[in-house]
Design an enzyme around this catalytic site. Structure first.
Site, short mmCIF file in Angstrom:
data_model
loop_
_atom_site.label_atom_id
_atom_site.label_comp_id
_atom_site.label_asym_id
_atom_site.label_seq_id
_atom_site.Cartn_x
_atom_site.Cartn_y
_atom_site.Cartn_z
N ARG A 145 0.81 -1.22 0.00
CA ARG A 145 0.00 0.00 0.00
C ARG A 145 0.85 1.27 0.00
NH1 ARG A 145 -5.43 -1.66 2.11
NH2 ARG A 145 -6.10 0.48 2.25
N TYR A 148 0.89 4.32 -2.43
CA TYR A 148 -0.17 5.31 -2.23
C TYR A 148 0.03 6.06 -0.91
CZ TYR A 148 -4.97 7.18 -2.11
OH TYR A 148 -6.07 8.00 -2.08
N GLU A 150 2.67 6.32 1.19
CA GLU A 150 3.89 7.14 1.25
C GLU A 150 3.88 8.21 0.15
OE1 GLU A 150 5.53 7.17 3.79
OE2 GLU A 150 6.19 5.22 4.51
N ARG A 189 -13.43 -0.92 -4.52
CA ARG A 189 -13.61 -0.58 -3.11
C ARG A 189 -14.87 -1.24 -2.56
NH1 ARG A 189 -11.77 5.64 -3.44
NH2 ARG A 189 -12.69 5.34 -5.50
N VAL A 190 -14.95 -1.26 -1.25
CA VAL A 190 -15.89 -2.17 -0.62
C VAL A 190 -17.36 -1.86 -0.93
CG1 VAL A 190 -15.96 -0.98 1.64
CG2 VAL A 190 -16.33 -3.44 1.51
N PHE A 194 -19.63 -4.53 -2.92
CA PHE A 194 -20.75 -5.19 -2.23
C PHE A 194 -22.08 -4.90 -2.93
CE2 PHE A 194 -18.80 -5.65 2.35
CZ PHE A 194 -17.87 -6.54 1.84
N THR A 213 -12.72 -2.02 10.54
CA THR A 213 -13.76 -0.98 10.47
C THR A 213 -13.39 0.14 9.49
OG1 THR A 213 -12.80 0.41 12.20
CG2 THR A 213 -14.31 -1.36 12.91
N ASP A 276 -3.79 -4.37 5.51
CA ASP A 276 -5.13 -3.77 5.54
C ASP A 276 -5.35 -3.09 6.90
OD1 ASP A 276 -7.66 -3.17 4.70
OD2 ASP A 276 -8.44 -5.22 4.79
N ARG A 280 -10.54 2.55 11.28
CA ARG A 280 -10.40 3.89 10.71
C ARG A 280 -11.62 4.72 11.08
NH1 ARG A 280 -9.38 3.77 4.76
NH2 ARG A 280 -7.25 3.26 5.31
N1 UDP Z 1 -13.01 -5.10 1.46
C1 UDP Z 1 -13.65 -6.31 1.49
N2 UDP Z 1 -14.19 -6.79 0.33
C2 UDP Z 1 -14.13 -6.12 -0.84
C3 UDP Z 1 -13.46 -4.88 -0.87
C4 UDP Z 1 -12.91 -4.39 0.30
O1 UDP Z 1 -13.75 -6.98 2.53
O2 UDP Z 1 -14.65 -6.63 -1.85
C5 UDP Z 1 -12.47 -4.56 2.71
C6 UDP Z 1 -10.99 -4.22 2.64
O3 UDP Z 1 -10.24 -5.36 2.97
C7 UDP Z 1 -10.90 -3.11 3.67
C8 UDP Z 1 -12.25 -2.44 3.63
O4 UDP Z 1 -13.13 -3.35 2.99
O5 UDP Z 1 -10.71 -3.65 4.96
C9 UDP Z 1 -12.26 -1.13 2.85
O6 UDP Z 1 -11.65 -1.37 1.62
P1 UDP Z 1 -11.64 -0.33 0.44
O7 UDP Z 1 -10.86 -0.93 -0.67
O8 UDP Z 1 -13.03 0.10 0.15
O9 UDP Z 1 -10.92 0.97 1.00
P2 UDP Z 1 -9.65 1.21 1.94
O10 UDP Z 1 -10.21 1.90 3.10
O11 UDP Z 1 -9.02 -0.09 2.32
O12 UDP Z 1 -8.75 2.04 1.11
#
Ligand code: UDP
Length: 314
Positions: A145, A148, A150, A189-190, A194, A213, A276, A280
């Site tokens: 990571r 991004y 750093e 992103r999550v 989802f 979180t 990860d 947050r």
């Molecule tokens: N995440 C997940 N499933 C996904 C995408 C992300 O469980 O399909 C988790 C990821 O491991 C992280 C959180 O959701 O803990 C947020 O991830 P995201 O990529 O949205 O943003 P980040 O805050 O990590 O930059």
């Protein structure tokens, strides 16, 4: 009404950038939008392209070439989803370092005010919660990571050095997780993952145990916040956190999205991602005090709007 300005938005075709361009146009500014379309789709600006006050240049911020006189710069250029910024990590760190130097030089030449889209990722995997702006963070400098994290930290350093050394008017904003319409289907992103999975009745993929979180801010709130920080008096430089302080586990967000979409999807647990962040949550006191800003939209409202958007495009 404030006087009309000429504003450069780098990364202006992206998720946040395109919403920002629209908002600035609605406030009667002239907007020059620069983007290399690396992780954004041109359809994000289709509503703007015929507007006489809007100009799009397909340019990489690492090779920035702007002739117009600029009053304000918003530097948003950089892929922001882990999947995208890790796909070409050398390019990611170059975008943050070379790109930042280019926009800072342009600001210096034009005596322009300049905003930097920094990130909660500067806190890394934080040992302190909620994170306030004085926290220096916990970042792995050699992990996957760090291109991004750093990169964005180096960009903050550059902004503050230009401020101290050349008296530039800077505004550094640390943006926490934000979501809303116009995220790409393959954003990675999550929230977008989802929602797309739930609408397709596919398993929702959780990395690790889902106890990590995040706090999710709706895009319209975030855009209001970044315009408000840029309008602060010159003595205010930031860094300033923007986001929401309602913290949810990834398990909770998965269940919420399954319910909201009335989906038949189940949850599938996959291996945890390397580095990860486990928690947050922003401390928003400084935002409340300096720009009287707090998020207005609830998570449920934002999710509904985002579900409506994805229903139209998938
Ligand atoms: N995440 C997940 N499933 C996904 C995408 C992300 O469980 O399909 C988790 C990821 O491991 C992280 C959180 O959701 O803990 C947020 O991830 P995201 O990529 O949205 O943003 P980040 O805050 O990590 O930059």
């Amino acid at each position: 009404m404030s006087h009309s300005k000429t504003i450069l938005v780098t990364g202006g075709v992206g998720f946040l950038g395109s919403h920002l361009c629209e908002k600035l146009i609605s406030k009667h500014h002239k907007v020059i939008c620069v983007d290399n379309l690396y992780s954004s789709r041109i359809s994000n600006i289709s509503k703007l392209q015929n507007n006489k006050d809007f100009q799009f240049y397909n340019q990489d911020v690492c090779k920035l070439s702007i002739k117009e006189k600029i009053d304000i710069i918003y530097n948003l250029a950089c892929p922001a989803s882990p999947v995208h910024y890790q796909a070409d990590p050398v390019r990611t760190i170059k975008t943050n370092v070379i790109g930042s130097i280019n926009v800072l030089e342009l600001a210096k030449k034009n005596n322009a005010k300049i905003f930097q889209a920094s990130t909660s990722e500067v806190y890394g995997d934080p040992k302190l919660t909620p994170q306030d702006e004085s926290y220096w963070g916990n970042v792995n400098p050699i992990g996957i990571r760090s291109c991004y994290d750093e990169g964005k930290r180096a960009a903050e350093t550059l902004f503050f050095d230009y401020h101290r050394q050349h008296d530039l008017k800077i505004k550094v904003c640390r943006i926490f997780n934000t979501f809303g319409p116009r995220m790409a289907i393959n954003d990675g992103r999550v929230i977008s993952n989802f929602i797309v999975q739930a609408l397709r009745n596919k398993d929702l993929t959780i990395y690790g145990d889902g106890k990590q979180t995040r706090s999710f801010c709706y895009v319209d709130d975030l855009i209001d916040g970044i315009i408000a920080i840029t309008d602060t008096k010159d003595s205010f430089t930031g860094p300033l956190n923007l986001g929401t302080d309602i913290e949810l586990s990834i398990n909770d967000i998965a269940l919420k999205i399954i319910k909201l979409t009335d989906s038949k999807s189940k949850i599938k647990y996959l291996d945890p991602l390397s580095d990860d962040p486990m928690q947050r949550k922003p401390n928003l006191s400084l935002a409340k005090h300096t720009i009287s800003w707090e998020p207005k939209f609830s998570l449920d409202y934002g999710l509904k709007k985002t579900v409506e958007f994805f229903k139209k495009i998938i």
